[in-house]
Design an enzyme around this catalytic site. Sequence first.
Site, short mmCIF file in Angstrom:
data_model
loop_
_atom_site.label_atom_id
_atom_site.label_comp_id
_atom_site.label_asym_id
_atom_site.label_seq_id
_atom_site.Cartn_x
_atom_site.Cartn_y
_atom_site.Cartn_z
CD GLN A 193 39.39 26.59 42.60
OE1 GLN A 193 37.88 26.52 41.67
NE2 GLN A 193 40.10 27.16 41.89
CG HIS A 251 37.21 27.94 37.71
ND1 HIS A 251 37.46 29.03 36.10
CD2 HIS A 251 37.51 28.18 38.62
CE1 HIS A 251 38.63 29.99 36.62
NE2 HIS A 251 38.90 29.12 38.57
CD GLU A 285 30.71 38.97 35.11
OE1 GLU A 285 30.61 39.25 34.57
OE2 GLU A 285 29.21 38.19 34.91
CE1 TYR A 340 23.63 36.74 32.64
CE2 TYR A 340 23.39 35.37 30.97
CZ TYR A 340 22.75 36.20 31.82
OH TYR A 340 21.46 35.82 31.96
CE1 TYR A 399 43.89 36.34 39.54
CE2 TYR A 399 42.67 34.60 38.03
CZ TYR A 399 42.30 35.24 39.19
OH TYR A 399 41.94 35.53 40.03
#
Length: 382
Positions: free
Chosen positions: A95, A161, A252, A262, A273
């Site tokens: 990513q 991420h 979200e 949060y 997963y």
Amino acid sequence: MSRFLVLAGAGLAAACTAATDPAPANGQTAAAADPGNLPFAVTPVADFDAPWAMTFLPDGRMLVTEKAGQLMLVSADGKSKQVVAGTLPVDSAGQGGLMDVVLHPDFATNRMVYYSFSEAGDGGKGVALARGVMSPDGDSPSLQNVQVIFRASPYVEGDGHYSGRIAFSPDGHLFFTNGERQKFTPAQDKQATLGKVLRLTMDGKPAPGNPLAAQGFNPAIWSYGHRNLLGLAFDASGNLWEQEMGPKGGDEVNLILPGRNYGYPIVSDGDHYDGRDIPDHDTRPEFEKYKVTWNPVISPGGLMVYSGAQFPQWQGDLFIGGLSSEALVRVDVDGANATKGDQWPMGARIREVEQGPDGSIYVLEDGDDGSAGRMLKLTPKT
């Protein structure tokens, strides 16, 4: 009542490896876009190789980042593309890549450009924030005096991420997202910047007065307990909205408040997963709860507040670019509250959404040059 619009799709770059979140395991498939059913006309503008983010220059030209590390200067009509020299090397595995690009609020006078990217360093890899000065018009396009002004901490192994979204607040602060790097627990670590929204000065230093510094947190932290934060934007009232990918379920939209936790990975409306359960948000009311959640997921990406005249019914609305559901999703917002609205199939993964100078809406497909890597312009139907 204002509205969110979410361009929904998968949360991963087209070249993601097994280190990334897998595709939703919920049987969800995207339908091809039917232009007759869309509330806007769609016009292709240009084609790119895995574009990630874009921003408009004052003269209508665009800066577009490509995952592999190229920053492109694009003419207003999309017919001319030039590589902008001077960006720093990126680690584009998984990513990773060249990520967000945003102009300094005073770009017209200082020509300063901020961008985020992933890199290798001590301890592994991480996301960095850099800035440079755009070369004068007429020169070969380049960023000059480029310097890294902030690095996530710690750097860790893995390619997922990173997050790396940038937003400037009305009071002159720089907000920056750091994902939890698929390591879970750093989102709750007081010293790590991973899994956090950060508030910085324009020079990349922790902003004075951040709400958690006196409690022993890293002084840059504004909020914490996040997962993969791929959208960040202020509305006209100064509210900071953020969206993030949940695990297996539980995407979200959050209203970001200073100093709030949060909850991730302690709570989520999704599961790990590997099948392990995560307690739902409602089981732990001490954590700040999302405003909207999706399960099955939509895999949201970039975030934009609309203020143009072409779609007056959407003024003040938020648009989120996303990936796996390949859809345009409308979310109703009433002050600090939000609820789901419509969802329209787009037929391609959408990585980014921005407002054009004329009030049109631009989106970037998440794909390779010649294969769903296009920039599209959305305008009212005539």
